[in-house]
Design a protein around this motif. Sequence first.
Motif, PDB file in Angstrom:
ATOM      1  N   PRO A  93       0.723  -1.239  -0.072  1.00 17.05           N
ATOM      2  CA  PRO A  93      -0.050  -0.034  -0.069  1.00 17.05           C
ATOM      3  C   PRO A  93       0.953   1.427   0.007  1.00 17.05           C
ATOM      4  N   ALA A 115     -12.776   2.861  -8.289  1.00 16.39           N
ATOM      5  CA  ALA A 115     -13.448   2.586  -6.817  1.00 16.39           C
ATOM      6  C   ALA A 115     -13.099   1.328  -6.407  1.00 16.39           C
ATOM      7  N   THR A 116     -12.914   0.230  -7.425  1.00 15.84           N
ATOM      8  CA  THR A 116     -12.329  -1.233  -7.244  1.00 15.84           C
ATOM      9  C   THR A 116     -11.136  -0.971  -6.562  1.00 15.84           C
ATOM     10  N   VAL A 117     -10.226  -0.503  -7.691  1.00 18.08           N
ATOM     11  CA  VAL A 117      -8.873  -0.350  -7.345  1.00 18.08           C
ATOM     12  C   VAL A 117      -8.508   0.311  -5.811  1.00 18.08           C
ATOM     13  N   ALA A 119     -10.662   0.136  -3.367  1.00 19.68           N
ATOM     14  CA  ALA A 119     -10.934  -0.844  -2.259  1.00 19.68           C
ATOM     15  C   ALA A 119     -10.067  -1.789  -1.965  1.00 19.68           C
ATOM     16  N   LEU A 120      -9.295  -2.263  -3.294  1.00 20.81           N
ATOM     17  CA  LEU A 120      -7.960  -3.344  -3.152  1.00 20.81           C
ATOM     18  C   LEU A 120      -6.990  -2.787  -2.354  1.00 20.81           C
ATOM     19  N   TYR A 121      -6.971  -1.567  -2.199  1.00 20.46           N
ATOM     20  CA  TYR A 121      -5.816  -0.665  -1.377  1.00 20.46           C
ATOM     21  C   TYR A 121      -6.447  -0.252  -0.101  1.00 20.46           C
ATOM     22  N   ARG A 122      -7.783  -0.451  -0.012  1.00 19.27           N
ATOM     23  CA  ARG A 122      -8.139  -0.338   1.324  1.00 19.27           C
ATOM     24  C   ARG A 122      -8.168   1.336   1.723  1.00 19.27           C
TER      25      ARG A 122
END
Lengths: 322, 251
Positions: A93, A115-117, A119-122
């Motif tokens: 991260p 938004a997906t990316v 979320a993958l990085y939190r």
Amino acid sequence: MTKEPTVSPTPGPGDDAQPAVVLTGVRKHYGATRAVDGVSFTIARGEFFGLLGPNGAGKTTLIEIMEGLREADAGTVAVLGTSPWPRDRALLPRLGVQTQSSAFFVRLTAREHLATVAALYRAEPAAVDRTLALVGLAEQAGTRVEDLSGGQRQRLAIASALVHDPELLFLDEPTAALDPQARRALWRVLRDLKGAGRTIVYTTHHLDEAEALCDRVAIMAEGRVSALDSPNRLIAGATSATRLLVPAERLTLAQASDLPGVSRASLEGDVVVLETEDPGPLLAAVERTAGLHGVQTRTATLEDVYLTITEARSTSERSTTS
Amino acid sequence: MSAYAALRGAGYRAYTRDRTTLFFTFAFPLLFLVVFGLIFSGQDVEESGRPYISYIAPGVLSWGVANAAVFGVAFTLMQWRRDDILRLIRMTPTPLSAVLGSRFVLALGIGLVQAALFVAVALLPAFGLALSGRWPLAVPLLVLGITAFLALGAIVGSFTSTPEAVAAVANCLMVPMAFLSGSFYPLDAMPEWMRTLSWILPLRHLNDGVSGALTGSGDLGDLGVAAGGLAVFAVVFGVVAVRCFRWSDRV
């Protein structure tokens, strides 16, 4: 707490003195091909570091080793104080990697992809629209990724590297598909990121861009670093010649050769090109002979240095192999 | 939003926005039901005296669900790796379990909707399927079957790098398996050695289980054998799938 990616200070544990990247004797061979052949350098925190070189020089392999996508055969690699290999989910991260312009989740809009990316990085959801605005894609937020233009896709790929506000950014030819306006807009974004203390590792074939943006550049050829310094010092160290361009209708080649301090004179299209080590007296002489109207002065650029270094390298390679 | 939920959401949108694939995923098994239903309309299988529809409906349903699970995940993994989406995910702190888990939940959803739709059509008077009272047992069996075939598809998706290769490999596995497992033709009407051979095929166990649950053939012990067989295939394929998994073709 609301965070602005452009102004928040570099987060992260440890002291600022710890370098962002330390490479020592890094090697990577594919069969007989020495893709990376003993590379050592250090990238400081907050540095804008350019990695230049012709295709096949080993830049991509070296970047992928720093990103932790490949394991070095030999040497040590420290990124933000830890080894990027094997996959370290605590380190990831803190890194931002520009993806390929094809690496989008299919049939999503630009905003949904980002938004997906995120979320993958939190990363926080608010970062999505902020990052889209930062790269100039606010108006395309609702456009499907398949319908974006080449330049828009490239900007979305850059946004994927920025959305989680990383400390260290890897950008691989980020301006390749951009028009001049978008290129300059991205320069501003990158300068802001540097101003906020981010470290940026940058590859590009635009030498003017490297000269304008980078604190230091490493020029790679044949898997090795051939030169490493600030663009200005590289240029100053390489050549002291200045070129004067005089409109051909006002100066003949014969006249030009007689002027003081001219080491070489040639006709290139509609201008006479004068090379000199001492431009002051020559300029005065040109003013007397032809007038200064339309006369241009050219000093060496990073591109000249780059071409000298990479051509010397390939010439020596040819002579040793033949 | 967790990484798993994000990937599930992205997968769900990609799936529901691809109308053509969506339509044919559900229409394909129904097409076979119609074709076989017309061919064997009103006939019974000589060896067992049971109507053809009670063989063909569970068989085609099992094959359709298994086929969708294999193709769906194989295409997705191949395409995600080719387009560097897996590389993107690899550079985030997302665990592999979130990647595979999101595909698993999507495959379960698709499979269960497929099954419900298929059974509803098969119950129409034109086809005349009669449901057994223990039909709810088909749900856990379908879940086990989808798990096994999803893992098989993940293996296919890790070894292929073009859509053509996915289609070729997956068809090579699934079409012969459909015939050898009795999906399209009753095993009771096949030679003895073929029936013996069919035990090594996961689709045989799914057919047995779904058939036993929906039409009441065999006893509960047979359902247990089917469930156990599918569980073994799921574990074996699952281990191989995780071992074969590659984030990128280039590393």
